[in-house]
Design a protein around this motif. Structure first.
Motif, PDB file in Angstrom:
ATOM      1  N   ALA A 208       0.810  -1.215   0.000  1.00 55.41           N
ATOM      2  CA  ALA A 208       0.000   0.000   0.000  1.00 55.41           C
ATOM      3  C   ALA A 208       0.845   1.267   0.000  1.00 55.41           C
ATOM      4  O   ALA A 208       0.510   2.246  -0.676  1.00 55.41           O
ATOM      5  N   LEU A 209       1.939   1.247   0.742  1.00 55.56           N
ATOM      6  CA  LEU A 209       2.712   2.468   0.933  1.00 55.56           C
ATOM      7  C   LEU A 209       3.841   2.651  -0.063  1.00 55.56           C
ATOM      8  O   LEU A 209       4.252   3.790  -0.337  1.00 55.56           O
ATOM      9  N   THR A 210       4.364   1.549  -0.617  1.00 58.55           N
ATOM     10  CA  THR A 210       5.534   1.666  -1.496  1.00 58.55           C
ATOM     11  C   THR A 210       5.337   0.991  -2.847  1.00 58.55           C
ATOM     12  O   THR A 210       6.179   1.142  -3.732  1.00 58.55           O
ATOM     13  N   GLY A 211       4.249   0.259  -3.028  1.00 59.42           N
ATOM     14  CA  GLY A 211       4.004  -0.436  -4.288  1.00 59.42           C
ATOM     15  C   GLY A 211       3.321   0.459  -5.302  1.00 59.42           C
ATOM     16  O   GLY A 211       3.088   1.645  -5.063  1.00 59.42           O
ATOM     17  N   PRO A 212       2.989  -0.122  -6.453  1.00 61.63           N
ATOM     18  CA  PRO A 212       2.294   0.665  -7.475  1.00 61.63           C
ATOM     19  C   PRO A 212       0.912   1.099  -6.999  1.00 61.63           C
ATOM     20  O   PRO A 212       0.285   0.424  -6.189  1.00 61.63           O
ATOM     21  N   ILE A 213       0.449   2.230  -7.497  1.00 62.79           N
ATOM     22  CA  ILE A 213      -0.892   2.706  -7.184  1.00 62.79           C
ATOM     23  C   ILE A 213      -1.872   1.959  -8.072  1.00 62.79           C
ATOM     24  O   ILE A 213      -1.840   2.077  -9.299  1.00 62.79           O
ATOM     25  N   THR A 214      -2.731   1.166  -7.455  1.00 58.82           N
ATOM     26  CA  THR A 214      -3.620   0.286  -8.199  1.00 58.82           C
ATOM     27  C   THR A 214      -4.905   0.039  -7.431  1.00 58.82           C
ATOM     28  O   THR A 214      -4.887  -0.006  -6.188  1.00 58.82           O
ATOM     29  N   PRO A 218      -6.644  -0.914  -2.794  1.00 55.88           N
ATOM     30  CA  PRO A 218      -7.270   0.412  -2.649  1.00 55.88           C
ATOM     31  C   PRO A 218      -6.475   1.394  -1.795  1.00 55.88           C
ATOM     32  O   PRO A 218      -6.438   2.589  -2.103  1.00 55.88           O
ATOM     33  N   ALA A 219      -5.828   0.895  -0.746  1.00 55.89           N
ATOM     34  CA  ALA A 219      -5.074   1.797   0.127  1.00 55.89           C
ATOM     35  C   ALA A 219      -3.887   2.437  -0.581  1.00 55.89           C
ATOM     36  O   ALA A 219      -3.371   3.462  -0.122  1.00 55.89           O
ATOM     37  N   SER A 220      -3.439   1.864  -1.693  1.00 54.92           N
ATOM     38  CA  SER A 220      -2.315   2.462  -2.423  1.00 54.92           C
ATOM     39  C   SER A 220      -2.672   3.841  -2.968  1.00 54.92           C
ATOM     40  O   SER A 220      -1.793   4.669  -3.219  1.00 54.92           O
ATOM     41  N   LEU A 221      -3.970   4.123  -3.137  1.00 52.01           N
ATOM     42  CA  LEU A 221      -4.379   5.442  -3.623  1.00 52.01           C
ATOM     43  C   LEU A 221      -4.088   6.547  -2.607  1.00 52.01           C
ATOM     44  O   LEU A 221      -4.083   7.726  -2.956  1.00 52.01           O
TER      45      LEU A 221
END
Length: 241
Positions: A208-214, A218-221
């Motif tokens: 969520a914090l360092t991976g791709p935004i996808t 949802p938390a990656s947003l």
């Protein structure tokens, strides 16, 4: 993103409570976005303690909860309305007519979602408290090819229902539907406070914090938001550099 890792639950809870109370004290009409589940329990307990010991008032505060189960009345001990009253609202001086949750008993769920979004537009959230699901959900926004921006009814994933089953007498009692703020609604908050605990969340924290935004996480947003504070215990943050 401001990421802080704590060695003890007490330190994490105290920091989060101080941040929330600071918002309450420094704004004339603060609006809090609140969450449920096991993650905020220590934070709410600390807020109650600060209210009692430091005479901190919440009479000028308005709150909006992230979500509510569909089909549970507010007096059902597994509803989020009941949770909030039990763990926070009954122990501080916030007026009951200034605390809002989605109505899980609404006959027209679409109309209820529109009503809730309208209120959020009129009173934007100053500080939104979030937990993180094992599959990366925030609120009840489950991984999907596309996410709904506004408040909406959602069918809960089996994994999410299983994670919440510990609060119910049996899996059969766990609701299949909930109303949740959408990711777009969440991202409109001025400040987001994400709290995550436990080694079982370490992988999803890293994604969520360092991976791709996808939308698959949802938390990656949250990476797109200009002001996010992340509070982790040592186990949840163990896979971050």
């Amino acid at each position: 993103m401001d990421i802080k890792i704590f060695d003890s639950a007490q330190e994490l809870d105290a920091f989060a409570a101080d941040l929330i109370v600071s918002t309450v004290q420094n704004k004339p009409a603060p609006v809090l976005g609140l969450a449920t589940g096991s993650t905020p329990l220590g934070i709410y307990a600390k807020i109650v303690e600060m209210h009692r010991r430091q005479n901190i008032s919440f009479q000028h505060v308005t709150s909006y909860n992230l979500d509510e189960y569909v089909g549970l009345t507010p007096d059902n001990d597994q509803s989020y309305a009941y949770y909030m009253k039990s763990h926070l609202f009954a122990h501080i001086d916030i007026p009951s007519n200034q605390t809002f949750l989605p109505n899980g008993m609404a006959e027209d769920l679409e109309a209820e979602c529109s009503r809730y979004d309208s209120m959020l537009q009129e009173q934007p959230v100053d500080l939104q408290l979030l937990g993180l699901g094992h599959n990366g959900h925030i609120g009840f926004n489950e991984p999907a090819e596309a996410l709904t921006g506004g408040t909406h009814a959602v069918k809960l994933e089996q994994e999410t229902r299983e994670a919440n089953a510990r609060f119910f007498a049996s899996m059969d009692e766990v609701p299949e539907l909930a109303i949740t703020m959408g990711v777009g609604s969440i991202l409109k908050a001025n400040h987001i406070l994400l709290v995550v605990r436990g080694a079982d969340k370490a992988d999803i924290v890293k994604q969520a914090l360092t991976g791709p935004i996808t939308t698959d996480v949802p938390a990656s947003l949250l990476q797109t938001h200009p002001r996010v504070t992340v509070l982790l215990d040592r186990e949840a943050g163990r896979k971050l550099a």
